[in-house]
Design a protein around this motif. Structure first.
Motif, short mmCIF file in Angstrom:
data_model
loop_
_atom_site.label_atom_id
_atom_site.label_comp_id
_atom_site.label_asym_id
_atom_site.label_seq_id
_atom_site.Cartn_x
_atom_site.Cartn_y
_atom_site.Cartn_z
N LYS A 176 48.92 41.52 46.22
CA LYS A 176 48.37 40.39 47.39
C LYS A 176 48.85 39.50 47.74
O LYS A 176 49.55 39.25 47.81
CB LYS A 176 47.82 39.54 45.86
N GLY A 177 47.56 39.90 49.16
CA GLY A 177 48.29 39.02 50.57
C GLY A 177 47.30 37.89 50.63
O GLY A 177 46.14 38.05 50.38
N ARG B 136 33.62 39.21 46.32
CA ARG B 136 34.67 40.09 46.18
C ARG B 136 33.81 41.74 46.76
O ARG B 136 32.73 41.36 46.55
CB ARG B 136 34.89 40.74 44.92
N GLU B 137 34.68 42.10 48.06
CA GLU B 137 34.10 43.21 48.28
C GLU B 137 35.06 43.99 47.79
O GLU B 137 36.68 44.21 47.97
CB GLU B 137 34.12 43.15 49.44
N LYS B 138 34.81 45.17 47.53
CA LYS B 138 35.65 45.97 46.77
C LYS B 138 35.60 47.48 47.74
O LYS B 138 34.63 48.07 47.92
CB LYS B 138 35.34 46.68 45.70
N TYR B 139 36.26 48.33 47.58
CA TYR B 139 36.39 49.35 48.98
C TYR B 139 37.47 50.37 48.02
O TYR B 139 38.63 50.08 47.45
CB TYR B 139 37.01 48.97 50.58
N ILE C 74 40.95 48.59 46.98
CA ILE C 74 40.90 46.77 48.02
C ILE C 74 39.99 46.29 47.93
O ILE C 74 38.52 46.99 47.74
CB ILE C 74 41.38 47.30 49.34
N ASP C 75 40.47 44.86 47.31
CA ASP C 75 39.59 44.16 47.19
C ASP C 75 39.24 43.29 48.08
O ASP C 75 40.81 42.61 48.15
CB ASP C 75 39.64 43.20 45.68
N VAL D 243 43.21 38.97 50.13
CA VAL D 243 43.10 41.05 49.60
C VAL D 243 44.57 41.59 48.93
O VAL D 243 45.30 41.02 49.06
CB VAL D 243 43.36 41.38 51.25
N GLU D 244 43.73 42.43 47.93
CA GLU D 244 44.44 42.59 46.68
C GLU D 244 43.92 44.03 46.83
O GLU D 244 43.06 44.71 47.09
CB GLU D 244 44.07 42.76 45.75
#
Length: 178
Positions: A7-8, A110-113, A121-122, A133-134
């Motif tokens: 996570k950042g 949360r947006e999930k990619y 990536i969340d 971003v995770e």
């Protein structure tokens, strides 16, 4: 199952690069209610117990999740046991009846990619904490954790992430209250 997660901290630029580069799976709204164990201190044992309620596309899902201690010093990798539940209020009532206490509820969008097979990536906008971003991958194999962490970190660095965070949103929120 082991959740390998890096996570950042993020800003609008990181969010835009993710949106341009990867395929949106869906947007979700999360309410994560964390519980305190009646006989041991999860802050000391680095564990967590929560009920997550997810809302997306007019649907609702709920899960009871146990997260074990972090497994390394470079990521948020943990053993995770998650089970779907149909009535989160009644499950919370069971936990309270057993002596568990609600600690805090974290709310986020949360947006999930989709990144690659098994990697997502969340983009998280966490109430009171900001944007993060995770990137995560689930595995049963502890022998690949180190190389997976390296790969996930490289993905975030390629998106412009400069500052990484190992603490959970609960830990961050509790730190803000102190």
């Amino acid at each position: 199952m082991i959740e390998v997660e890096v996570k950042g901290y993020a800003d609008d630029g990181v969010f835009e690069r993710v949106r341009e580069k990867f395929e949106l799976i869906r947007k979700e709204y999360h309410e994560d209610t964390y519980f305190r164990h009646p006989c041991r201190d999860f802050a000391e044992t680095d564990e967590a117990l929560r009920i997550r309620v997810k809302r997306f596309d007019g649907h609702f899902e709920a899960f009871l999740t146990y997260k074990g201690p972090k497994m390394d010093t470079n990521s948020k990798t943990r053993k995770e046991i998650e089970v779907p539940i149909s009535d989160p209020d009644r499950h919370a009532e069971i936990l309270r009846s057993l002596g568990f206490e609600e600690v805090l509820t974290i709310e986020k969008t949360r947006e999930k990619y989709y990144v690659d097979k098994g990697i997502v990536i969340d983009l998280d906008d966490v109430e009171g904490l900001g944007k993060f971003v995770e990137v995560e991958c689930l595995t049963e194999r502890s022998d690949i954790v180190e190389e997976t962490v390296k790969k996930l970190r490289e993905i975030l660095e390629s998106l412009g992430v400069k500052k990484f965070e190992r603490r959970s949103y609960l830990e961050l929120a509790m730190g803000k209250e102190v």
